[in-house]
Design an enzyme around this catalytic site. Sequence first.
Site, mmCIF file in Angstrom:
data_model
loop_
_atom_site.group_PDB
_atom_site.id
_atom_site.type_symbol
_atom_site.label_atom_id
_atom_site.label_comp_id
_atom_site.label_asym_id
_atom_site.label_seq_id
_atom_site.Cartn_x
_atom_site.Cartn_y
_atom_site.Cartn_z
ATOM 1 N N THR A 108 0.823 -1.213 0.000
ATOM 2 C CA THR A 108 0.000 0.000 0.000
ATOM 3 C C THR A 108 0.855 1.261 0.000
ATOM 4 O O THR A 108 0.471 2.278 -0.573
ATOM 5 C CB THR A 108 -0.931 -0.008 1.229
ATOM 6 O OG1 THR A 108 -1.722 -1.196 1.158
ATOM 7 C CG2 THR A 108 -1.856 1.182 1.248
ATOM 8 N N THR A 184 2.284 -4.196 4.400
ATOM 9 C CA THR A 184 2.306 -4.444 5.843
ATOM 10 C C THR A 184 1.980 -5.891 6.218
ATOM 11 O O THR A 184 2.421 -6.363 7.265
ATOM 12 C CB THR A 184 1.290 -3.526 6.562
ATOM 13 O OG1 THR A 184 -0.002 -3.738 5.986
ATOM 14 C CG2 THR A 184 1.692 -2.075 6.445
ATOM 15 N N ASP A 185 1.225 -6.583 5.355
ATOM 16 C CA ASP A 185 0.710 -7.899 5.780
ATOM 17 C C ASP A 185 1.811 -8.864 6.207
ATOM 18 O O ASP A 185 1.645 -9.624 7.156
ATOM 19 C CB ASP A 185 -0.119 -8.540 4.658
ATOM 20 C CG ASP A 185 -1.377 -7.748 4.346
ATOM 21 O OD1 ASP A 185 -1.668 -6.781 5.081
ATOM 22 O OD2 ASP A 185 -2.065 -8.079 3.364
ATOM 23 N N LYS A 263 2.138 -7.802 12.898
ATOM 24 C CA LYS A 263 0.934 -7.068 12.507
ATOM 25 C C LYS A 263 -0.222 -7.630 13.329
ATOM 26 O O LYS A 263 -0.492 -8.826 13.285
ATOM 27 C CB LYS A 263 0.668 -7.223 11.004
ATOM 28 C CG LYS A 263 -0.511 -6.395 10.536
ATOM 29 C CD LYS A 263 -0.661 -6.339 9.033
ATOM 30 C CE LYS A 263 -1.840 -5.434 8.680
ATOM 31 N NZ LYS A 263 -2.046 -5.265 7.252
HETATM 32 N N1 ASP Z 1 -2.073 -6.211 1.230
HETATM 33 C C1 ASP Z 1 -1.145 -5.120 1.404
HETATM 34 C C2 ASP Z 1 0.239 -5.709 1.467
HETATM 35 O O1 ASP Z 1 0.626 -6.258 2.448
HETATM 36 C C3 ASP Z 1 -1.458 -4.334 2.610
HETATM 37 C C4 ASP Z 1 -0.509 -3.210 2.924
HETATM 38 O O2 ASP Z 1 0.433 -2.904 2.259
HETATM 39 O O3 ASP Z 1 -0.738 -2.582 3.944
HETATM 40 O O4 ASP Z 1 0.948 -5.613 0.507
#
Ligand code: ASP
Length: 463
Positions: A108, A184-185, A263
């Site tokens: 993201t 983040t995942d 997370k």
């Molecule tokens: N689905 C995304 C990822 O982990 C979520 C994010 O970036 O926060 O790439």
Amino acid sequence: MSDADDFPGYREPTLSILRRFDTPVWSDIRAHTTRGLFEGLILPRAETADEAHISLKLVSGYNVGLRHDTIESIEKVGYRPADYRVPEEEFPFDPDKPRVILFGTGGTIASRLDYRTGAVIPAFSPGELYGSVPELADVCNLVTEKLFGVFSENIDAGHWKILAERCGQAIEDGYQGIVIGHGTDTMHHTAAALTYMVADSPIPIVLVGSQRSSDRPSSDAAQSLINASSVAAHGDIAEVLVCMFGPTSERYNLLHRGTRVRKMHSSFRSTFRTLGDVPLAMIEKGKIDPIKHDYVRRDPTRTPDVQPYFEDKTTLLYYYPNMQPDILHALIDNGYKGIILAGTGLGHVNSIQFEALERARDEGVQVYMTLQTLWGFVQMYVYETGREILERGVVPLANMLPEVAYVKLGWALGRWPNEPEKVREFMTTPVHSDMTAGEPVEGYLVFQGGVPEVQDFLKTIWS
Ligand code: ASP
């Protein structure tokens, strides 16, 4: 002009309404509806979205959908076609500032909303990132390099190895800090992987992501990027770190050690928490305030030891009641060399696994125990079940987080494929606090003990 140009994505019945009031996409409008007055900009409608709503960007920056049968009339007050592209900009060079390299991997933080499909797509190149966060130039000389453009569910051991090698190269090239933009995942997996793959780094390696894409007013991307770059450029902690929002508000970021972070919330901006410990530091507007002091200091004379290995036949098995032993047998049949169990309570699985565990031990498959509770320590001498499991060769891993144990084992099996004793020794030796001597009491109670804001908050609820 065709409808597709004037009303992209709209179908009946909303298409007729927009035509009737002569309000094509990008019209600034006042919509009188049975639910009140809405003012904003008509957005293109995503191809995959339903035909019943008109998409409106409110003055606040948030998007809403106006249902066709609630609309009484629409006034057009203007027309503002928007260009959502961010200019790619060259970073200015200031010889007095440290040199930092930002590796883009996707997620993201490197995304924007695609109004055609309504989806968040990985689209920002690091150059565009600078275009949208020019304050980065006040912090350091930032060089950007897009390594991958994937959401983090697609990050795998191959990506970790490339990242490790590029970190080693950047250190050799004399950069004073490394920032990695990441989804983040699975950012905590990558943080753990780099901890083991890039030992003895002389400089900070800081992972950063965002929970909200940069086109949203609540985006955490800019603040986290500025703070992460400050830590990389000026911070004294030469470890693999995660830099994300501390509280859900915009007050400060926390720096978490790559082996103790996870997370913990699907949507809060403060989703990353240090577990089993307190975070290493707070960082507010680029100012770093250490919470702990037992970290590895920056030292440009230290030579990194980059070992990009990973054994793919490693797995993390989350125990659940009624788990049948055929899963463990299947893993052994399929040549798995290492298994991390995430057990219940103090480190348990049901007794019908015992025979499969014996088989794993006899066939040289290394099996380790971690906890589903995430907080606390594996203690397998307390109950009979624990003792039985220990007798079958399962090795307890204290308070190592299950995901960290998985990454550590995959790395160790890749590093020493024919030396099981070395693997076992490494697994049971603490590395960058992946196992700690104990938990700070306030750490569990408030989740982030040591943070004054939390302590103040607790005073208000306990008094
Ligand atoms: N689905 C995304 C990822 O982990 C979520 C994010 O970036 O926060 O790439």
